[in-house]
Motif scaffolding. Sequence first.
Motif, mmCIF file in Angstrom:
data_model
loop_
_atom_site.group_PDB
_atom_site.id
_atom_site.type_symbol
_atom_site.label_atom_id
_atom_site.label_comp_id
_atom_site.label_asym_id
_atom_site.label_seq_id
_atom_site.Cartn_x
_atom_site.Cartn_y
_atom_site.Cartn_z
ATOM 1 N N VAL A 104 -3.198 -4.881 -64.833
ATOM 2 C CA VAL A 104 -2.862 -6.036 -65.668
ATOM 3 C C VAL A 104 -1.466 -5.920 -66.276
ATOM 4 O O VAL A 104 -0.724 -6.899 -66.338
ATOM 5 N N THR A 144 1.529 -6.361 -62.956
ATOM 6 C CA THR A 144 1.921 -7.740 -63.252
ATOM 7 C C THR A 144 3.404 -7.802 -63.574
ATOM 8 O O THR A 144 4.121 -8.701 -63.127
ATOM 9 N N ILE A 152 -7.548 -0.643 -64.501
ATOM 10 C CA ILE A 152 -7.497 -2.026 -64.989
ATOM 11 C C ILE A 152 -6.249 -2.255 -65.845
ATOM 12 O O ILE A 152 -5.547 -3.257 -65.691
#
Length: 210
Positions: free
Chosen positions: A89, A93, A85
């Motif tokens: 993120v 990204t 995760i």
Amino acid sequence: MPKGWILNQANMRWGLTKKTRVGPVSELIRKCSPKSAKEWESYYFKNVYPKQHLEELGRRLYIKITEVCQAEIESVEEEDCINFIVNLVINRTYDGYQSEIQTIYGQLQEALGVKVEPAPDEWDRGYNVDFFIKVNGRYIGLQIKPAGYAYIPQIVNELEFQKRTHKKFTEKYGGKVFYIISVKEGKKKIIYNPEIIEELKEEIKRLQQN
């Protein structure tokens, strides 16, 4: 449906229904031109592979899911999920952001030093504008085209119509609409008509002063 998702993901991973395993089905069904699924089934089992072949692929899929996937799932720990995760993120990204900068509109932002924004759908449909630059409450329109677009017959026929929609855009929003020609150089897209940068700077300056 969870079961369908699992089956589909596992099948794609191991390629059990690739052309090399089940034949070029898209071509074959056109050749068969069946009037029903039953007719296609009969044709396939007679001319391509027998039903037993597909059943064997299904059994292999079952082994992959119940043995390989099961073992992999059991090896996943809480820390793996946390790291996944965080990486998604933060790192991915950022990587996506860097890729975005390498696109045509990213290059425009860097060259012009202003924000270039995606046009709303109604502008795309009504004015043939892909992106815009806001200056003093007015807007400059940008339309991105692939190199060589002017020589494509159907595009030539659309140019006059697009000019009319661009004129309407200018009348309503104050700024001109510019064509940005895009061309691929390796894996990267570059601006094929870089002289447009100076024209855009002049238009930005004009709107800033008025």
